[in-house]
Design a protein around this motif. Structure first.
Motif, PDB file in Angstrom:
ATOM      1  N   THR A   1       0.843  -1.200   0.000  1.00  0.00           N
ATOM      2  CA  THR A   1       0.000   0.000   0.000  1.00  0.00           C
ATOM      3  C   THR A   1       0.877   1.248   0.000  1.00  0.00           C
ATOM      4  N   LYS A   2       0.256   2.398  -0.282  1.00  0.00           N
ATOM      5  CA  LYS A   2       0.920   3.676  -0.021  1.00  0.00           C
ATOM      6  C   LYS A   2       0.928   3.828   1.500  1.00  0.00           C
ATOM      7  N   THR A   3       2.069   3.999   2.085  1.00  0.00           N
ATOM      8  CA  THR A   3       2.142   3.991   3.547  1.00  0.00           C
ATOM      9  C   THR A   3       1.316   5.128   4.161  1.00  0.00           C
ATOM     10  N   HIS A   4       1.241   6.264   3.456  1.00  0.00           N
ATOM     11  CA  HIS A   4       0.452   7.385   4.021  1.00  0.00           C
ATOM     12  C   HIS A   4      -1.047   7.094   3.998  1.00  0.00           C
ATOM     13  N   ASP A   5      -1.487   6.058   3.280  1.00  0.00           N
ATOM     14  CA  ASP A   5      -2.890   5.632   3.379  1.00  0.00           C
ATOM     15  C   ASP A   5      -2.966   4.718   4.610  1.00  0.00           C
ATOM     16  N   VAL A   6      -3.128   5.367   5.761  1.00  0.00           N
ATOM     17  CA  VAL A   6      -2.960   4.665   7.038  1.00  0.00           C
ATOM     18  C   VAL A   6      -3.944   3.502   7.184  1.00  0.00           C
ATOM     19  N   SER A   7      -5.229   3.752   6.875  1.00  0.00           N
ATOM     20  CA  SER A   7      -6.200   2.691   7.145  1.00  0.00           C
ATOM     21  C   SER A   7      -5.939   1.481   6.230  1.00  0.00           C
ATOM     22  N   LYS A   8      -5.610   1.728   4.961  1.00  0.00           N
ATOM     23  CA  LYS A   8      -5.333   0.595   4.050  1.00  0.00           C
ATOM     24  C   LYS A   8      -4.089  -0.162   4.518  1.00  0.00           C
ATOM     25  N   THR A   9      -3.076   0.593   4.943  1.00  0.00           N
ATOM     26  CA  THR A   9      -1.825  -0.051   5.376  1.00  0.00           C
ATOM     27  C   THR A   9      -2.070  -0.889   6.624  1.00  0.00           C
ATOM     28  N   ILE A  10      -2.820  -0.326   7.563  1.00  0.00           N
ATOM     29  CA  ILE A  10      -3.102  -1.091   8.801  1.00  0.00           C
ATOM     30  C   ILE A  10      -3.907  -2.349   8.464  1.00  0.00           C
ATOM     31  N   ARG A  11      -4.890  -2.199   7.562  1.00  0.00           N
ATOM     32  CA  ARG A  11      -5.703  -3.381   7.180  1.00  0.00           C
ATOM     33  C   ARG A  11      -4.807  -4.464   6.579  1.00  0.00           C
ATOM     34  N   GLN A  12      -3.864  -4.051   5.726  1.00  0.00           N
ATOM     35  CA  GLN A  12      -2.993  -5.060   5.106  1.00  0.00           C
ATOM     36  C   GLN A  12      -2.074  -5.710   6.153  1.00  0.00           C
ATOM     37  N   ILE A  13      -1.587  -4.901   7.083  1.00  0.00           N
ATOM     38  CA  ILE A  13      -0.709  -5.484   8.124  1.00  0.00           C
ATOM     39  C   ILE A  13      -1.496  -6.454   9.002  1.00  0.00           C
ATOM     40  N   ARG A  14      -2.749  -6.124   9.283  1.00  0.00           N
ATOM     41  CA  ARG A  14      -3.536  -7.055  10.113  1.00  0.00           C
ATOM     42  C   ARG A  14      -3.761  -8.382   9.392  1.00  0.00           C
ATOM     43  N   ARG A  15      -3.945  -8.328   8.085  1.00  0.00           N
ATOM     44  CA  ARG A  15      -4.057  -9.587   7.318  1.00  0.00           C
ATOM     45  C   ARG A  15      -2.742 -10.366   7.417  1.00  0.00           C
ATOM     46  N   LEU A  16      -1.632  -9.634   7.357  1.00  0.00           N
ATOM     47  CA  LEU A  16      -0.323 -10.301   7.473  1.00  0.00           C
ATOM     48  C   LEU A  16      -0.157 -10.917   8.859  1.00  0.00           C
ATOM     49  N   GLU A  17      -0.622 -10.211   9.866  1.00  0.00           N
ATOM     50  CA  GLU A  17      -0.518 -10.753  11.238  1.00  0.00           C
ATOM     51  C   GLU A  17      -1.315 -12.045  11.360  1.00  0.00           C
ATOM     52  N   ARG A  18      -2.530 -12.037  10.767  1.00  0.00           N
ATOM     53  CA  ARG A  18      -3.348 -13.255  10.833  1.00  0.00           C
ATOM     54  C   ARG A  18      -2.661 -14.403  10.094  1.00  0.00           C
ATOM     55  N   ALA A  19      -1.852 -14.076   9.079  1.00  0.00           N
ATOM     56  CA  ALA A  19      -1.116 -15.119   8.344  1.00  0.00           C
ATOM     57  C   ALA A  19       0.168 -15.530   9.068  1.00  0.00           C
ATOM     58  N   ARG A  20       0.402 -14.931  10.253  1.00  0.00           N
ATOM     59  CA  ARG A  20       1.554 -15.261  11.122  1.00  0.00           C
ATOM     60  C   ARG A  20       2.851 -14.567  10.719  1.00  0.00           C
ATOM     61  N   CYS A  21       2.730 -13.488   9.975  1.00  0.00           N
ATOM     62  CA  CYS A  21       3.910 -12.681   9.657  1.00  0.00           C
ATOM     63  C   CYS A  21       4.480 -12.149  10.985  1.00  0.00           C
ATOM     64  N   GLU A  22       5.805 -12.093  11.076  1.00  0.00           N
ATOM     65  CA  GLU A  22       6.410 -11.760  12.370  1.00  0.00           C
ATOM     66  C   GLU A  22       7.073 -10.383  12.412  1.00  0.00           C
ATOM     67  N   ILE A  23       7.411  -9.843  11.256  1.00  0.00           N
ATOM     68  CA  ILE A  23       7.935  -8.475  11.151  1.00  0.00           C
ATOM     69  C   ILE A  23       7.369  -7.910   9.846  1.00  0.00           C
ATOM     70  N   VAL A  24       6.966  -6.634   9.871  1.00  0.00           N
ATOM     71  CA  VAL A  24       6.460  -6.043   8.623  1.00  0.00           C
ATOM     72  C   VAL A  24       7.235  -4.777   8.290  1.00  0.00           C
ATOM     73  N   ARG A  25       7.480  -4.596   7.009  1.00  0.00           N
ATOM     74  CA  ARG A  25       8.225  -3.423   6.528  1.00  0.00           C
ATOM     75  C   ARG A  25       7.307  -2.585   5.656  1.00  0.00           C
ATOM     76  N   VAL A  26       7.459  -1.284   5.769  1.00  0.00           N
ATOM     77  CA  VAL A  26       6.678  -0.381   4.915  1.00  0.00           C
ATOM     78  C   VAL A  26       7.639   0.565   4.196  1.00  0.00           C
ATOM     79  N   ALA A  27       7.257   0.974   2.999  1.00  0.00           N
ATOM     80  CA  ALA A  27       8.083   1.909   2.230  1.00  0.00           C
ATOM     81  C   ALA A  27       7.826   3.326   2.737  1.00  0.00           C
ATOM     82  N   VAL A  28       8.914   4.036   3.018  1.00  0.00           N
ATOM     83  CA  VAL A  28       8.784   5.443   3.433  1.00  0.00           C
ATOM     84  C   VAL A  28       9.419   6.275   2.317  1.00  0.00           C
ATOM     85  N   VAL A  29       8.531   6.805   1.489  1.00  0.00           N
ATOM     86  CA  VAL A  29       8.984   7.461   0.258  1.00  0.00           C
ATOM     87  C   VAL A  29       9.034   8.977   0.419  1.00  0.00           C
ATOM     88  N   ASN A  30       8.168   9.494   1.302  1.00  0.00           N
ATOM     89  CA  ASN A  30       8.091  10.953   1.464  1.00  0.00           C
ATOM     90  C   ASN A  30       7.662  11.292   2.899  1.00  0.00           C
TER      91      ASN A  30
END
Ligand code: SF4
Length: 351
Positions: A29-58
């Motif tokens: 996601t675009k990291t500044h789209d906070v709600s979309k990014t959080i939603r995607q991270i929560r899906r990753l958490e449910r899949a048992r992801c243990e560390i998540v990285r986000v792009a910080v472009v600006n």
């Protein structure tokens, strides 16, 4: 045999030493789209992801980090290229680690500013060296972005960090192809004590990318190289996590989750085995136990394999046998096989 590396903490997750190999992914996601990014991270958490990285472009992305960090349960890593001020802002926002490519961050003064701020906050930095962005002086020396050129770049980066007395480091080094990546990581593993983040860069769409990653990461992991992995795929990041765990399960490096083995089917099979296996796989995803479940298509190898697993189905003509811990428990019709298997699993374990 895995050589223990210096232990680095990414929030509560430890890399190195004899800690389990950690699975990570990156949002799309675009990291500044906070709600979309959080939603995607929560899906990753449910899949048992243990560390998540986000792009910080600006600056907008950097400003979003604090809210994202507060809304998720796994460590957050900020991925920064080019602008060292974004790294400073990300550290201020409370991320658990930053990833920089020293090749494009700029001069030693900027690296020093980042390491000082990271030192103050006691967070690690991943030094991510890519064959596509090696310093000009290294390329002049080696002519091509070879594995040796990558290792030389890593060495120079670490010298810069050492001059700043910064040792809270994770290394990644990605070659242009699987062979040079393996070569580079093998040399780095021999020469440096820092934990290694493994990845095959630009691996591709899920099927081919998964295979390419399994080959590259599998060879390294089997030699005991690597402390955390990301399977880079074009598409849904949840598939990256699924693929990463499959690689670790295949090598028996992580054993917390169920493993399904199913036969490839042949002309002897007289049930809809693929459908049965898919249903079993979907339901097993809810379980957090290291159990081996076999779904076998016929009586030739089926009962033997099913007996070897903790739980199993061996099919016959439109029906099958349910096994648990090597014992035949019941014979049921094809339509009842999956439910009967999970009744037996639930009776035997608490999940
Ligand atoms: S278990 Fe039976 S159906 Fe499956 S591949 Fe082997 S012989 Fe064929």
């Amino acid at each position: 045999m895995r050589k223990p590396k210096r232990i680095v903490a990414v929030g509560p997750v430890k890399l190195g030493g004899f800690h389990p190999i950690v699975v990570q992914s990156m949002t799309k996601t675009k990291t500044h789209d906070v709600s979309k990014t959080i939603r995607q991270i929560r899906r990753l958490e449910r899949a048992r992801c243990e560390i998540v990285r986000v792009a910080v472009v600006n600056r907008d992305d950097a400003a979003a980090l604090k809210k994202i960090k507060q809304s998720i349960g796994i460590p957050l890593v900020a991925d920064i290229h080019f602008d060292y001020r974004l790294a400073l802002k990300a550290i201020e926002a409370g991320v658990d680690k930053i990833r920089i490519n020293p090749g494009n961050i700029g001069d030693a003064r900027k690296i020093a500013a980042i390491t000082k701020r990271a030192q103050d906050k006691n967070i690690p930095i991943r030094v991510g060296v890519n064959s596509g962005s090696l310093p000009r002086t290294v390329l002049m020396k080696f002519k091509h972005p070879t594995a040796r050129a990558i290792v030389e770049t890593v060495r120079r980066c670490l010298d810069t960090f050492r001059r700043n007395r910064f040792y809270n480091i994770v290394i990644s080094a990605k070659g242009a192809d699987v062979g040079s990546t393996i070569e580079a990581y093998t040399m780095i593993d021999k020469n440096f004590q820092y934990p290694l983040h493994l990845g095959i860069t630009e691996a591709g769409l899920p099927f081919r990318g998964g295979i390419k990653s399994a080959v590259g990461l599998g060879i390294l992991l089997h030699q005991g190289i690597g402390d955390t992995i990301r399977v880079s795929l074009t598409g849904d990041p949840v598939l990256e996590v699924v693929a990463a765990f499959e690689i670790l399960h295949a090598l028996e490096l992580r054993k917390e989750h169920p493993v399904l083995i199913s036969c490839p089917m042949c002309g002897r099979c007289e049930v809809a085995l693929e459908k049965i296996a898919r249903n079993v796989d979907r339901r097993l995803a809810q379980y957090n136990r290291n159990i081996k479940v076999a779904v076998m298509g016929c009586v030739v190898n089926g009962p033997g394999e099913a007996r070897e697993a903790d739980f199993g189905i061996a099919c016959g003509k439109h029906r099958g046998i349910i096994f648990a811990k090597g014992k035949e428990l019941k014979r049921v019709r094809e339509s009842q096989l999956v439910d009967a298997l999970f009744e037996v699993i639930d009776e035997n374990i608490n999940h």
